[in-house]
Design a protein around this motif. Structure first.
Motif, PDB file in Angstrom:
ATOM      1  N   GLU A   1       0.826  -1.204   0.000  1.00  0.00           N
ATOM      2  CA  GLU A   1       0.000   0.000   0.000  1.00  0.00           C
ATOM      3  C   GLU A   1       0.865   1.261   0.000  1.00  0.00           C
ATOM      4  OE1 GLU A   1      -4.005   1.576   2.342  1.00  0.00           O
ATOM      5  OE2 GLU A   1      -2.534   0.384   3.446  1.00  0.00           O
ATOM      6  N   PHE A   2       0.353   2.327  -0.593  1.00  0.00           N
ATOM      7  CA  PHE A   2       0.996   3.640  -0.578  1.00  0.00           C
ATOM      8  C   PHE A   2       0.156   4.533   0.325  1.00  0.00           C
ATOM      9  CE2 PHE A   2       3.857   6.395  -3.378  1.00  0.00           C
ATOM     10  CZ  PHE A   2       3.865   7.452  -2.494  1.00  0.00           C
ATOM     11  N   VAL A   3       0.690   4.851   1.509  1.00  0.00           N
ATOM     12  CA  VAL A   3      -0.021   5.679   2.493  1.00  0.00           C
ATOM     13  C   VAL A   3       0.720   6.998   2.652  1.00  0.00           C
ATOM     14  CG1 VAL A   3      -0.592   5.918   4.944  1.00  0.00           C
ATOM     15  CG2 VAL A   3      -1.098   3.787   3.737  1.00  0.00           C
ATOM     16  N   VAL A   4      -0.021   8.086   2.618  1.00  0.00           N
ATOM     17  CA  VAL A   4       0.556   9.419   2.744  1.00  0.00           C
ATOM     18  C   VAL A   4       0.126  10.033   4.072  1.00  0.00           C
ATOM     19  CG1 VAL A   4       0.726  11.720   1.741  1.00  0.00           C
ATOM     20  CG2 VAL A   4       0.540   9.726   0.243  1.00  0.00           C
ATOM     21  N   LEU A   5       1.103  10.547   4.826  1.00  0.00           N
ATOM     22  CA  LEU A   5       0.828  11.322   6.039  1.00  0.00           C
ATOM     23  C   LEU A   5       0.895  12.790   5.667  1.00  0.00           C
ATOM     24  CD1 LEU A   5       3.182   9.439   8.570  1.00  0.00           C
ATOM     25  CD2 LEU A   5       0.857   8.831   7.875  1.00  0.00           C
ATOM     26  N   VAL A   6      -0.187  13.517   5.900  1.00  0.00           N
ATOM     27  CA  VAL A   6      -0.254  14.907   5.468  1.00  0.00           C
ATOM     28  C   VAL A   6      -0.789  15.773   6.593  1.00  0.00           C
ATOM     29  CG1 VAL A   6      -2.585  14.751   4.504  1.00  0.00           C
ATOM     30  CG2 VAL A   6      -0.989  16.411   3.551  1.00  0.00           C
ATOM     31  N   GLY A   7      -0.331  17.014   6.616  1.00  0.00           N
ATOM     32  CA  GLY A   7      -0.794  17.951   7.623  1.00  0.00           C
ATOM     33  C   GLY A   7       0.118  19.155   7.665  1.00  0.00           C
ATOM     34  N   PRO A   8      -0.242  20.186   8.408  1.00  0.00           N
ATOM     35  CA  PRO A   8       0.583  21.394   8.489  1.00  0.00           C
ATOM     36  C   PRO A   8       1.855  21.150   9.280  1.00  0.00           C
ATOM     37  CG  PRO A   8      -1.241  21.534  10.031  1.00  0.00           C
ATOM     38  CD  PRO A   8      -1.472  20.282   9.225  1.00  0.00           C
ATOM     39  N   SER A   9       2.774  22.097   9.222  1.00  0.00           N
ATOM     40  CA  SER A   9       4.015  21.994   9.988  1.00  0.00           C
ATOM     41  C   SER A   9       3.703  21.804  11.467  1.00  0.00           C
ATOM     42  CB  SER A   9       4.854  23.258   9.789  1.00  0.00           C
ATOM     43  OG  SER A   9       5.228  23.405   8.445  1.00  0.00           O
ATOM     44  N   GLY A  10       4.447  20.902  12.103  1.00  0.00           N
ATOM     45  CA  GLY A  10       4.274  20.657  13.527  1.00  0.00           C
ATOM     46  C   GLY A  10       3.176  19.687  13.887  1.00  0.00           C
ATOM     47  N   CYS A  11       2.583  19.011  12.874  1.00  0.00           N
ATOM     48  CA  CYS A  11       1.468  18.100  13.176  1.00  0.00           C
ATOM     49  C   CYS A  11       1.943  16.713  13.601  1.00  0.00           C
ATOM     50  CB  CYS A  11       0.540  17.974  11.964  1.00  0.00           C
ATOM     51  SG  CYS A  11       1.251  17.078  10.573  1.00  0.00           S
ATOM     52  N   GLY A  12       3.248  16.414  13.476  1.00  0.00           N
ATOM     53  CA  GLY A  12       3.777  15.123  13.920  1.00  0.00           C
ATOM     54  C   GLY A  12       4.051  14.128  12.813  1.00  0.00           C
ATOM     55  N   LYS A  13       3.824  14.499  11.567  1.00  0.00           N
ATOM     56  CA  LYS A  13       3.968  13.529  10.474  1.00  0.00           C
ATOM     57  C   LYS A  13       5.408  13.035  10.303  1.00  0.00           C
ATOM     58  CE  LYS A  13       3.939  17.311   7.058  1.00  0.00           C
ATOM     59  NZ  LYS A  13       3.862  18.394   8.072  1.00  0.00           N
ATOM     60  N   SER A  14       6.384  13.952  10.339  1.00  0.00           N
ATOM     61  CA  SER A  14       7.781  13.533  10.195  1.00  0.00           C
ATOM     62  C   SER A  14       8.251  12.762  11.416  1.00  0.00           C
ATOM     63  CB  SER A  14       8.685  14.748   9.956  1.00  0.00           C
ATOM     64  OG  SER A  14       8.471  15.298   8.670  1.00  0.00           O
ATOM     65  N   THR A  15       7.736  13.117  12.587  1.00  0.00           N
ATOM     66  CA  THR A  15       8.089  12.380  13.805  1.00  0.00           C
ATOM     67  C   THR A  15       7.615  10.934  13.708  1.00  0.00           C
ATOM     68  OG1 THR A  15       7.942  14.410  15.107  1.00  0.00           O
ATOM     69  CG2 THR A  15       7.838  12.323  16.310  1.00  0.00           C
ATOM     70  N   ILE A  16       6.408  10.729  13.199  1.00  0.00           N
ATOM     71  CA  ILE A  16       5.903   9.364  13.012  1.00  0.00           C
ATOM     72  C   ILE A  16       6.800   8.598  12.050  1.00  0.00           C
ATOM     73  CG2 ILE A  16       3.993   8.004  12.081  1.00  0.00           C
ATOM     74  CD1 ILE A  16       2.117  10.260  13.038  1.00  0.00           C
ATOM     75  N   LEU A  17       7.180   9.233  10.948  1.00  0.00           N
ATOM     76  CA  LEU A  17       8.038   8.563   9.967  1.00  0.00           C
ATOM     77  C   LEU A  17       9.389   8.221  10.581  1.00  0.00           C
ATOM     78  CD1 LEU A  17       7.555   7.960   6.859  1.00  0.00           C
ATOM     79  CD2 LEU A  17       9.260   9.741   6.465  1.00  0.00           C
ATOM     80  N   ARG A  18       9.934   9.118  11.359  1.00  0.00           N
ATOM     81  CA  ARG A  18      11.243   8.872  11.981  1.00  0.00           C
ATOM     82  C   ARG A  18      11.153   7.778  13.039  1.00  0.00           C
ATOM     83  NH1 ARG A  18      15.266  12.561  11.243  1.00  0.00           N
ATOM     84  NH2 ARG A  18      16.012  12.326  13.381  1.00  0.00           N
ATOM     85  N   MET A  19      10.020   7.633  13.706  1.00  0.00           N
ATOM     86  CA  MET A  19       9.851   6.514  14.636  1.00  0.00           C
ATOM     87  C   MET A  19       9.796   5.186  13.878  1.00  0.00           C
ATOM     88  SD  MET A  19       7.445   7.737  17.811  1.00  0.00           S
ATOM     89  CE  MET A  19       6.087   8.447  16.901  1.00  0.00           C
ATOM     90  N   ILE A  20       9.123   5.186  12.728  1.00  0.00           N
ATOM     91  CA  ILE A  20       9.087   3.969  11.912  1.00  0.00           C
ATOM     92  C   ILE A  20      10.487   3.608  11.435  1.00  0.00           C
ATOM     93  CG2 ILE A  20       8.202   2.951   9.767  1.00  0.00           C
ATOM     94  CD1 ILE A  20       5.715   4.734  10.095  1.00  0.00           C
ATOM     95  N   ALA A  21      11.274   4.638  11.081  1.00  0.00           N
ATOM     96  CA  ALA A  21      12.640   4.402  10.595  1.00  0.00           C
ATOM     97  C   ALA A  21      13.606   4.025  11.710  1.00  0.00           C
ATOM     98  CB  ALA A  21      13.143   5.655   9.885  1.00  0.00           C
ATOM     99  N   GLY A  22      13.248   4.319  12.957  1.00  0.00           N
ATOM    100  CA  GLY A  22      14.152   4.051  14.072  1.00  0.00           C
ATOM    101  C   GLY A  22      15.046   5.220  14.411  1.00  0.00           C
ATOM    102  N   LEU A  23      14.789   6.387  13.815  1.00  0.00           N
ATOM    103  CA  LEU A  23      15.592   7.578  14.084  1.00  0.00           C
ATOM    104  C   LEU A  23      15.077   8.340  15.290  1.00  0.00           C
ATOM    105  CD1 LEU A  23      16.008   8.807  10.398  1.00  0.00           C
ATOM    106  CD2 LEU A  23      17.528   7.328  11.714  1.00  0.00           C
ATOM    107  N   GLU A  24      13.866   8.027  15.739  1.00  0.00           N
ATOM    108  CA  GLU A  24      13.298   8.570  16.977  1.00  0.00           C
ATOM    109  C   GLU A  24      12.816   7.399  17.816  1.00  0.00           C
ATOM    110  OE1 GLU A  24      12.980  11.543  18.248  1.00  0.00           O
ATOM    111  OE2 GLU A  24      13.155  13.000  16.604  1.00  0.00           O
TER     112      GLU A  24
END
Length: 366
Positions: free
Chosen positions: A34-57
């Protein structure tokens, strides 16, 4: 490839006295392929979620599974993911070939295996001619192709994209969206993509996760987000130009109901909404109507507005106006348009939406 499961996943910064919850208890299942997109304004947590999936957070609470394996404490290099960053992150002293081959070299693969996979990835990204060059000799679009190729050559279980197109100009963004969509179609790989651009989200995603303040607002296919937003935030965020949101009240009018705001807005409530809106009579209610669902019409108009600006965009025109202090946007085809400063009548005869003024949740018609 693999599925990804987020269960009650949270991210908290700081100690208990000054804690900041960046991500609130996210539950999300990304299916295999599946292709899932996380979208939202700056500061909504989308990059933080991605970095947790990657193991960087680190994950403060909850669990993360990739291909059925809990990976909360698994190092990034052992999660079998590949991440494409906004800043390309290419090694400047290496050629394109060496950049593509680097991860495979660290894994101890043979020169023959590395060469086969590097050239296959280069062919997929149409960068074969760039292999001898170094990053400084590449354009922004070429560097992003190399970054995608570097992820592709690893053949990971999951691809992660952190706003990979935000540094490109408009034309290159469209071109790279096509390349990413083509890759997903050909590979059927599991992809999770972060962007603040709702056009990218609507174009690429099988499903879209709309985030605000670290909380999921709605998860759905693009058409459902557009046609049935669950609240005012999603309604205003998805769509360009944004949906018009008009604050007012619903009052009785004979056997029916009317939505009104001052003397400029008076809209008869369609029959399918009367039952749901009856309990809200006299309370704050919001009317939502997309710019393309408004038409010019001085014959019994629903809104009267004063034109502030007309944007001539070639294939369409966008009128910006004001009705009783509320900003209104109208999308029209090429036609005879009003001048700035004139008063116009508008009708909303197509799809409209109603939202509870207090909860800002969508009111569903029967």
């Amino acid at each position: 490839m693999a599925d990804v499961e987020l269960s009650g996943m949270r991210k908290i910064y700081g100690d208990t006295r000054a804690a900041h919850v960046a991500v609130h208890s996210i539950d999300l299942h990304v299916a295999d392929g599946e292709f899932v997109v996380l979208v939202g304004p700056s500061g909504c947590g989308k990059s933080t979620i991605l970095r947790m999936i990657a193991g960087l957070e680190s994950i403060s609470d909850g669990s993360l599974s990739i291909d059925g394996r809990r990976v909360n404490d698994v190092p990034p290099g052992e999660r079998d993911i590949a991440m494409v960053f906004q800043t390309y992150a290419l090694y400047p002293h290496m050629t394109v070939y060496e950049n593509l081959a680097f991860a495979l070299t660290l894994r101890g693969q043979s020169k023959e295996q590395i060469d086969t996979r590097v050239r296959a990835a280069a062919a997929a990204m149409h960068i074969e001619a760039l292999l001898p060059r170094k990053p400084r000799a590449l354009s922004g679009g070429e560097r992003q192709r190399v970054a995608l190729g570097r992820a592709l050559v690893r053949e990971p279980k999951v691809f992660l994209f952190d706003e990979p197109l935000s540094n490109l100009d408009a034309r290159l963004r469209v071109q790279m969206r096509r390349e990413i969509a083509r890759l997903h179609r050909e590979l059927r790989a599991t992809m999770i993509y972060v962007t603040h651009d709702q056009v990218e989200a609507m174009t690429l995603g099988d499903r879209i996760v709309v985030l605000r303040g670290g909380q999921v607002q709605q998860v759905d296919v693009p058409s459902a987000l557009y046609e049935r937003p669950v609240n005012v935030f999603v309604a205003g965020f998805i769509g360009s130009p944004a949906m018009n949101i008009i604050e007012g009240t619903v009052v009785a009018d004979g056997d029916g109901l009317v939505f009104q705001r001052g003397t400029s807005v008076r809209f008869p409530v369609p029959g399918q909404y009367r039952g749901a809106l009856q309990p809200l009579a006299g309370k704050p209610v919001m009317l939502g109507v997309r710019p393309e669902h408004l038409t010019l019409g001085n014959d019994a108009p629903h809104l009267r507005a004063r034109v502030d600006l007309v944007e001539h965009l070639g294939n369409e025109d966008v009128v910006h106006a004001t009705a009783d202090g509320m900003e209104i946007t109208v999308r029209l085809g090429p036609s005879s348009l009003p001048d700035a400063g004139t008063e116009i009548g508008l009708r909303a005869d197509a799809q409209v939406h109603f939202f509870d003024g207090e909860s800002q949740r969508r009111v569903d018609g029967s």
